[in-house]
Design a protein around this motif. Sequence first.
Motif, PDB file in Angstrom:
ATOM      1  N   THR A 190       0.776  -1.261  -0.034  1.00  0.00           N
ATOM      2  CA  THR A 190      -0.196   0.037   0.168  1.00  0.00           C
ATOM      3  C   THR A 190       0.801   1.195  -0.084  1.00  0.00           C
ATOM      4  O   THR A 190       0.118   2.230  -0.572  1.00  0.00           O
ATOM      5  CB  THR A 190      -0.860  -0.067   1.341  1.00  0.00           C
ATOM      6  OG1 THR A 190      -1.754  -1.345   1.180  1.00  0.00           O
ATOM      7  CG2 THR A 190      -1.871   1.259   1.212  1.00  0.00           C
ATOM      8  N   TYR A 191       2.092   1.353   0.564  1.00  0.00           N
ATOM      9  CA  TYR A 191       2.762   2.376   0.774  1.00  0.00           C
ATOM     10  C   TYR A 191       4.228   2.277  -0.379  1.00  0.00           C
ATOM     11  O   TYR A 191       5.266   3.137   0.319  1.00  0.00           O
ATOM     12  CB  TYR A 191       3.151   2.475   2.137  1.00  0.00           C
ATOM     13  CG  TYR A 191       2.106   2.894   3.089  1.00  0.00           C
ATOM     14  CD1 TYR A 191       1.367   3.869   2.943  1.00  0.00           C
ATOM     15  CD2 TYR A 191       1.282   1.700   4.047  1.00  0.00           C
ATOM     16  CE1 TYR A 191      -0.005   4.197   3.742  1.00  0.00           C
ATOM     17  CE2 TYR A 191       0.336   1.931   4.694  1.00  0.00           C
ATOM     18  CZ  TYR A 191      -0.202   3.036   4.494  1.00  0.00           C
ATOM     19  OH  TYR A 191      -1.526   3.183   5.323  1.00  0.00           O
ATOM     20  N   ASP A 192       4.255   1.187  -1.040  1.00  0.00           N
ATOM     21  CA  ASP A 192       5.391   1.343  -1.872  1.00  0.00           C
ATOM     22  C   ASP A 192       5.101   1.598  -3.197  1.00  0.00           C
ATOM     23  O   ASP A 192       4.196   1.546  -3.853  1.00  0.00           O
ATOM     24  CB  ASP A 192       6.307   0.098  -1.818  1.00  0.00           C
ATOM     25  CG  ASP A 192       5.565  -1.207  -2.400  1.00  0.00           C
ATOM     26  OD1 ASP A 192       4.774  -1.001  -3.303  1.00  0.00           O
ATOM     27  OD2 ASP A 192       5.563  -2.319  -1.744  1.00  0.00           O
ATOM     28  N   SER A 193       6.153   2.371  -3.862  1.00  0.00           N
ATOM     29  CA  SER A 193       5.987   2.494  -5.442  1.00  0.00           C
ATOM     30  C   SER A 193       7.527   2.849  -6.005  1.00  0.00           C
ATOM     31  O   SER A 193       8.602   3.311  -5.261  1.00  0.00           O
ATOM     32  CB  SER A 193       5.144   3.857  -5.444  1.00  0.00           C
ATOM     33  OG  SER A 193       5.380   4.304  -6.990  1.00  0.00           O
ATOM     34  N   ASP A 194       7.742   2.375  -7.010  1.00  0.00           N
ATOM     35  CA  ASP A 194       8.975   2.429  -7.795  1.00  0.00           C
ATOM     36  C   ASP A 194       9.043   3.683  -8.576  1.00  0.00           C
ATOM     37  O   ASP A 194      10.037   4.302  -9.315  1.00  0.00           O
ATOM     38  CB  ASP A 194       9.214   1.293  -8.631  1.00  0.00           C
ATOM     39  CG  ASP A 194       9.672   0.184  -7.650  1.00  0.00           C
ATOM     40  OD1 ASP A 194      10.273   0.233  -6.622  1.00  0.00           O
ATOM     41  OD2 ASP A 194       9.778  -1.006  -8.194  1.00  0.00           O
ATOM     42  N   THR A 195       7.982   4.655  -8.531  1.00  0.00           N
ATOM     43  CA  THR A 195       8.000   6.025  -9.228  1.00  0.00           C
ATOM     44  C   THR A 195       8.233   6.824  -8.013  1.00  0.00           C
ATOM     45  O   THR A 195       7.372   7.415  -7.359  1.00  0.00           O
ATOM     46  CB  THR A 195       6.280   6.262  -9.744  1.00  0.00           C
ATOM     47  OG1 THR A 195       5.958   5.304 -10.706  1.00  0.00           O
ATOM     48  CG2 THR A 195       6.543   7.640 -10.311  1.00  0.00           C
ATOM     49  N   THR A 196       9.613   7.155  -8.051  1.00  0.00           N
ATOM     50  CA  THR A 196      10.214   7.995  -7.058  1.00  0.00           C
ATOM     51  C   THR A 196      10.458   9.471  -7.665  1.00  0.00           C
ATOM     52  O   THR A 196      10.228   9.780  -8.807  1.00  0.00           O
ATOM     53  CB  THR A 196      11.609   7.403  -6.402  1.00  0.00           C
ATOM     54  OG1 THR A 196      12.432   7.125  -7.813  1.00  0.00           O
ATOM     55  CG2 THR A 196      11.166   6.020  -5.971  1.00  0.00           C
ATOM     56  N   GLU A 197      10.958  10.389  -6.685  1.00  0.00           N
ATOM     57  CA  GLU A 197      11.319  11.593  -7.094  1.00  0.00           C
ATOM     58  C   GLU A 197      10.385  12.629  -7.598  1.00  0.00           C
ATOM     59  O   GLU A 197      10.574  13.561  -8.378  1.00  0.00           O
ATOM     60  CB  GLU A 197      12.426  11.519  -8.061  1.00  0.00           C
ATOM     61  CG  GLU A 197      13.615  10.572  -7.656  1.00  0.00           C
ATOM     62  CD  GLU A 197      14.383  10.920  -6.282  1.00  0.00           C
ATOM     63  OE1 GLU A 197      14.351  12.334  -6.100  1.00  0.00           O
ATOM     64  OE2 GLU A 197      15.025  10.004  -5.811  1.00  0.00           O
ATOM     65  N   THR A 198       8.861  12.259  -7.504  1.00  0.00           N
ATOM     66  CA  THR A 198       7.795  13.013  -7.853  1.00  0.00           C
ATOM     67  C   THR A 198       6.715  13.328  -6.946  1.00  0.00           C
ATOM     68  O   THR A 198       6.325  12.445  -6.368  1.00  0.00           O
ATOM     69  CB  THR A 198       7.044  12.077  -9.057  1.00  0.00           C
ATOM     70  OG1 THR A 198       8.271  11.685 -10.166  1.00  0.00           O
ATOM     71  CG2 THR A 198       5.880  12.944  -9.850  1.00  0.00           C
ATOM     72  N   TRP A 199       6.435  14.554  -6.746  1.00  0.00           N
ATOM     73  CA  TRP A 199       5.504  14.981  -5.846  1.00  0.00           C
ATOM     74  C   TRP A 199       4.070  14.117  -6.137  1.00  0.00           C
ATOM     75  O   TRP A 199       3.598  14.484  -7.625  1.00  0.00           O
ATOM     76  CB  TRP A 199       5.231  16.227  -5.556  1.00  0.00           C
ATOM     77  CG  TRP A 199       6.266  16.888  -4.964  1.00  0.00           C
ATOM     78  CD1 TRP A 199       7.565  17.459  -5.318  1.00  0.00           C
ATOM     79  CD2 TRP A 199       6.523  17.031  -3.479  1.00  0.00           C
ATOM     80  NE1 TRP A 199       8.332  18.076  -4.374  1.00  0.00           N
ATOM     81  CE2 TRP A 199       7.779  17.594  -3.234  1.00  0.00           C
ATOM     82  CE3 TRP A 199       5.686  16.686  -2.602  1.00  0.00           C
ATOM     83  CZ2 TRP A 199       8.160  17.960  -1.763  1.00  0.00           C
ATOM     84  CZ3 TRP A 199       5.910  16.747  -1.109  1.00  0.00           C
ATOM     85  CH2 TRP A 199       7.223  17.375  -0.811  1.00  0.00           C
TER      86      TRP A 199
END
Length: 301
Positions: A190-199
């Motif tokens: 629920t709290y993980d994502s590999d789309t990083t560095e983006t607000w």
Amino acid sequence: MSINRDFADLARSSQSGRNLIQNGSMTVNQRGTQTGQGDNGKATDRWVMSFFAGGQESRYTLSQDSSAPVGFSYSYKVDCTTAESVVAAGEALVLQQNIEAQNLQHLDYGNAAAKTCTLSWWAKSPKTGQHGVSIYVPDGSRGIHSTYTIASADTWEYFTWTFAGDTGGTINNDTGIGFNVRFCLLGGSTYDSDTTETWSGSQFVCGTSQVNTMDNTANNFYLTGVQLELGSGSDFEHEDYGTTLQKCQRYYYDWTATVANEIYGTGQNDNTTQCIWEFGYQTPMRAAPTFASSAAATFVV
């Protein structure tokens, strides 16, 4: 251009008060060692363990520890005392600091000129591999996250993360929480994502390959030298102890008698069952404080 950048970095490093994190070197520890499970575990001042919804199994002991990289004397230690063998989708455990919103107004969030910041820190983890770090802004329900990789277990390593300001965000000018600065110890899907560095409007705290630092009672996680500043990173801003203590006492103040018959404050009986006691705080507090005494305290009226 390199000469100009060097001068800019030198000027920034000479400025006091540039670190938006308080007690990043973990020197102030009014509460002492604490044990607990789940949300709101506290030890070293201004840092708190936060657990997102789920049936958490892990328990921990939190303390100020003398293990530290060169240039530092203390770290925040998370000692796993009951293991979390399986991390459910809705679970996440983070070590975080909440930064007061009115201290972040110069970041200009919500404007085209929203400022870039750099977070830097030292970590020692029992696990090699991917760990999560994130910023969450409660006022606008916006977040950004990234990952860092521990190369060698149980070894101090230094990391930096530079992230863009949030042009679509909101930070209210008040005494509420402006930033949650979070270091993830375990995280479910629920709290993980590999789309990083983006607000975004999500509250991600880690990537999909986040390690579980709480899966063994032999595990200890350490953190120190945490700094958040405008622009690119610079050397850690070491404060004198008294300055850091005063900042921490805005949020928590501990008084312990050190000698017999010590007098602290004055008061009078209001009636046969109540007394009024004037208690002096060392610094104005963020909000109206609550009062608690230890089990050993005795009040005589």
